[in-house]
Design an enzyme around this catalytic site. Structure first.
Site, short mmCIF file in Angstrom:
data_model
loop_
_atom_site.label_atom_id
_atom_site.label_comp_id
_atom_site.label_asym_id
_atom_site.label_seq_id
_atom_site.Cartn_x
_atom_site.Cartn_y
_atom_site.Cartn_z
N CYS A 71 0.80 -1.23 0.00
CA CYS A 71 0.00 0.00 0.00
C CYS A 71 0.83 1.27 0.00
CB CYS A 71 -0.98 0.02 1.16
SG CYS A 71 -0.23 0.28 2.80
N HIS A 110 -2.00 1.36 6.93
CA HIS A 110 -2.48 1.41 5.56
C HIS A 110 -2.63 2.84 5.08
CE1 HIS A 110 -4.38 0.20 1.89
NE2 HIS A 110 -5.40 1.01 2.13
N ASP A 125 -7.83 4.37 -3.53
CA ASP A 125 -6.98 3.42 -2.81
C ASP A 125 -6.58 2.30 -3.76
OD1 ASP A 125 -5.67 1.71 -1.14
OD2 ASP A 125 -7.29 1.48 0.30
#
Length: 273
Positions: A71, A110, A125
């Site tokens: 991420c 994250h 995302d």
């Protein structure tokens, strides 16, 4: 000196040929192409190779070397791309709750992005692995929103936001977050923890994922799974190192690193019970 991303190389990497301008159509198109082309993968931590979040290092790895990342790398790259196009974008940080109880206490590990467009806030995302967001969500609670794959929605309770996806008829929480913009150093600290802490699952097993137009595919150690949108999942166990490497290359489009320890790490992966 600040890093200037090679936008044309990025667009070639993700196979995007549509208009490029700071609007919602471009945001959605780029996010959808990104998660299909650049896989989520943790070969770096698995091989004990340091994960750098320096913009030039992230671009080199994900754009020019044919690799993927997790991420912090994925959304770092996407943030730089959006800024280069002219989007107003900032980074947020979240506590992962995927496959955990709703009240689980988890660390902030994250990264996701907030984008402002014509007075409207959006979330993107491209780095949540098996449930990466193919598109963008309006920052609006309680409303199911269409994406390229499953519907997603946001919940908000007194500033505590939750990202959810509709999986097999049930709303599942991916993570919780607030809207406080984060500085680069916040991600450096979280990335160091995620990629080096002895208890981090990224150090002890293989994870790879891609989100395609009609399906999601995932690899967890030796279990390769295909999840068609709206259909039944198909799973198979990969038996040897050669088969694992073939799937990584052919299904996830990963250019494998030339690392002396790669075969040994893959050979040691556990077989599903």
């Amino acid at each position: 000196m600040s890093h200037a991303i090679d936008l044309n190389a990025y667009l070639r990497r993700i196979g995007y040929s549509g208009p490029v301008q700071a609007d919602i159509a471009t945001l959605r198109g780029l996010a959808t192409a990104h998660v299909a082309a650049i896989p989520f993968e943790n070969l770096g931590p698995l091989l004990r190779v340091p994960v750098s979040l320096e913009p030039d290092a992230v671009e080199r790895k994900l754009v020019h070397e044919g690799r993927g990342g997790y991420c912090f790398e994925q959304n770092r790259l996407f943030l730089d791309v959006l800024k280069a196009i002219g989007f107003e974008v900032s980074g947020l940080i979240a506590r992962v709750l995927w496959m955990l109880p709703e009240d689980a206490e988890t660390a902030q590990t994250h990264m996701l992005l907030r984008i402002e467009l014509d007075g409207v806030s959006w979330l993107a995302d491209v780095g949540f692995g098996s449930m990466a967001l193919s598109g963008a969500l309006r920052l609006q609670a309680e409303i199911p929103q269409v994406t390229g794959n499953e519907p997603f929605r946001l919940l908000n309770h007194a500033g505590d936001w939750r990202m959810q996806a509709l999986v097999r008829g049930e709303w599942k929480t991916l993570y919780r977050f607030d809207l406080q913009p984060r500085r680069d150093i916040d991600y450096v600290v979280a990335n160091h923890y995620t990629s080096t802490y002895p208890g981090s699952h990224f150090l002890h097993g293989l994870i790879a994922a891609r989100t395609l137009a009609d399906r999601r595919i995932g690899l967890r150690n030796r279990e390769f799974a295909v999840h068609p949108t709206g259909g039944e999942s198909v799973r198979r166990t990969l038996l040897g190192v050669a088969e694992i490497k073939q799937v990584l290359q052919e299904q996830f489009a990963i250019r494998l690193p030339a690392h002396a320890d790669l075969d040994r790490r893959l050979e040691a992966l556990p077989t599903p019970a």
